[in-house]
Design a protein around this motif. Sequence first.
Motif, short mmCIF file in Angstrom:
data_model
loop_
_atom_site.label_atom_id
_atom_site.label_comp_id
_atom_site.label_asym_id
_atom_site.label_seq_id
_atom_site.Cartn_x
_atom_site.Cartn_y
_atom_site.Cartn_z
N LEU A 160 -55.38 27.13 12.10
CA LEU A 160 -56.48 26.56 11.32
C LEU A 160 -57.01 25.27 11.93
CD1 LEU A 160 -55.21 27.09 7.66
CD2 LEU A 160 -56.96 28.39 8.88
N TYR A 161 -56.12 24.45 12.50
CA TYR A 161 -56.52 23.15 13.02
C TYR A 161 -57.03 23.21 14.45
CZ TYR A 161 -53.79 21.43 9.03
OH TYR A 161 -53.30 21.19 7.77
N HIS A 162 -56.87 24.35 15.11
CA HIS A 162 -57.26 24.43 16.51
C HIS A 162 -58.78 24.35 16.65
CE1 HIS A 162 -57.47 25.79 20.67
NE2 HIS A 162 -56.16 25.59 20.74
N GLY A 163 -59.22 23.60 17.65
CA GLY A 163 -60.65 23.41 17.84
C GLY A 163 -61.40 24.70 18.07
N ALA A 164 -60.79 25.62 18.83
CA ALA A 164 -61.45 26.90 19.11
C ALA A 164 -61.69 27.68 17.81
CB ALA A 164 -60.60 27.73 20.06
N THR A 165 -60.72 27.65 16.90
CA THR A 165 -60.87 28.33 15.62
C THR A 165 -62.01 27.73 14.82
OG1 THR A 165 -58.49 28.80 15.54
CG2 THR A 165 -59.71 28.97 13.47
N GLN A 166 -62.04 26.42 14.74
CA GLN A 166 -63.04 25.74 13.91
C GLN A 166 -64.44 25.87 14.47
OE1 GLN A 166 -61.24 21.87 13.88
NE2 GLN A 166 -59.86 22.36 12.19
N ILE A 167 -64.60 25.71 15.78
CA ILE A 167 -65.93 25.81 16.37
C ILE A 167 -66.42 27.25 16.34
CG2 ILE A 167 -67.20 25.58 18.54
CD1 ILE A 167 -65.59 23.09 19.14
N THR A 168 -65.51 28.22 16.53
CA THR A 168 -65.91 29.62 16.44
C THR A 168 -66.38 29.97 15.03
OG1 THR A 168 -64.34 30.28 18.18
CG2 THR A 168 -65.13 32.01 16.69
N ALA A 169 -65.65 29.49 14.03
CA ALA A 169 -66.05 29.73 12.64
C ALA A 169 -67.41 29.09 12.35
CB ALA A 169 -64.99 29.17 11.68
N ALA A 170 -67.62 27.88 12.88
CA ALA A 170 -68.90 27.20 12.68
C ALA A 170 -70.03 27.96 13.36
CB ALA A 170 -68.82 25.77 13.22
N LEU A 182 -69.37 19.66 15.14
CA LEU A 182 -68.05 19.91 15.71
C LEU A 182 -68.11 19.91 17.24
CD1 LEU A 182 -66.49 22.62 13.36
CD2 LEU A 182 -66.23 20.15 13.31
N CYS A 183 -69.16 20.47 17.80
CA CYS A 183 -69.30 20.45 19.26
C CYS A 183 -69.44 19.02 19.77
CB CYS A 183 -70.51 21.28 19.68
SG CYS A 183 -70.26 23.07 19.55
N ALA A 184 -70.25 18.21 19.06
CA ALA A 184 -70.44 16.82 19.48
C ALA A 184 -69.15 16.01 19.34
CB ALA A 184 -71.56 16.18 18.65
N SER A 185 -68.43 16.22 18.25
CA SER A 185 -67.16 15.52 18.04
C SER A 185 -66.15 15.92 19.10
CB SER A 185 -66.60 15.83 16.65
OG SER A 185 -67.43 15.35 15.64
N GLY A 186 -66.06 17.22 19.36
CA GLY A 186 -65.12 17.70 20.36
C GLY A 186 -65.44 17.18 21.76
N LEU A 187 -66.72 17.17 22.11
CA LEU A 187 -67.13 16.68 23.43
C LEU A 187 -66.84 15.18 23.56
CD1 LEU A 187 -68.50 17.19 26.15
CD2 LEU A 187 -70.69 16.75 25.03
N THR A 188 -67.14 14.42 22.51
CA THR A 188 -66.88 12.98 22.53
C THR A 188 -65.40 12.68 22.73
OG1 THR A 188 -68.75 12.58 21.03
CG2 THR A 188 -67.13 10.82 21.24
N VAL A 189 -64.56 13.40 22.01
CA VAL A 189 -63.11 13.22 22.13
C VAL A 189 -62.64 13.55 23.55
CG1 VAL A 189 -60.90 14.23 21.46
CG2 VAL A 189 -62.50 13.50 19.71
N GLN A 190 -63.13 14.66 24.09
CA GLN A 190 -62.70 15.05 25.44
C GLN A 190 -63.09 14.01 26.48
OE1 GLN A 190 -60.72 17.65 26.27
NE2 GLN A 190 -60.58 18.03 24.06
N ILE A 191 -64.26 13.45 26.36
CA ILE A 191 -64.70 12.42 27.30
C ILE A 191 -63.80 11.19 27.22
CG2 ILE A 191 -66.54 10.78 27.82
CD1 ILE A 191 -68.54 12.97 27.00
N ILE A 192 -63.54 10.74 25.98
CA ILE A 192 -62.73 9.53 25.79
C ILE A 192 -61.31 9.75 26.29
CG2 ILE A 192 -61.73 7.95 24.10
CD1 ILE A 192 -64.20 8.43 22.36
N LYS A 193 -60.70 10.88 25.89
CA LYS A 193 -59.28 11.07 26.22
C LYS A 193 -59.04 11.22 27.72
CE LYS A 193 -58.10 14.56 23.77
NZ LYS A 193 -57.08 15.47 23.24
N HIS A 194 -60.00 11.83 28.43
CA HIS A 194 -59.82 11.98 29.87
C HIS A 194 -60.20 10.72 30.64
CE1 HIS A 194 -58.52 16.10 29.75
NE2 HIS A 194 -59.54 16.43 28.99
#
Length: 221
Positions: free
Chosen positions: A61-71, A96-108
């Motif tokens: 349920l918490y996985h990003g792929a699950t949530q973005i696919t559902a969206a 969700l796409c914008a949040s996920g992309l922002t997180v990926q940029i920051i974390k890397h």
Amino acid sequence: MSVSSGRLGRQLASLAILIAILVVFFLGADKWTIDSIKLFLLEHGTINAILRKIDPICNFLYHGATQITAAFILFITGKYLYRPLYRVGRMFFYTLCASGLTVQIIKHLVGRARPRIIDSFIAIGPSLHVDYDSFPSGHTALAFSIACILSSYFKRYSVIFYSFAVLAGFDRVKAGSHFPSDVIAGAFVGMAVTKLLGPWLRPEIHPTAHTPPPHQGQSGN
């Protein structure tokens, strides 16, 4: 002008508080919190067993792929099959796409080591290594983004939505995938991106200009 200045002041104050909280966790609260969770679960075997049973469900349920696919499915359904779902589907998908992309940029860019590597704060800078992408938590960012969106539509159930998001963050810490500060930062990113995109994706509904013209009296016979 004063309204914009006041809003900017509140945003800067929130950012300053976030930074202060993160510094406290970086300096020792992260390790203390993780140790406390481990001790609690060790002393409460029944709760630990229950959490282990539901872990696979939570991970799905918490996985990003699950949530973005559902969206995405919600968005496409609204666009082509059931129009009333279009606006909410678009908001979920884009946010969700914008949040996920922002997180990926920051974390890397930060390159923080995960708890399984070391129990203190270590950041090596820009990295694509899977063990050095802990800060912030992407799962938590998406969970809080979802909670923020749902709460804007169903305010009376906000506690339930945010409880789901908090549980997502707790699950990431319990699993040893993230530090508590990663979760805090992820929650902030998810809500900040959602608040930023909200006015664009969900514009205020104004009365349309289809009001009847003023009544004009008819000339008498």
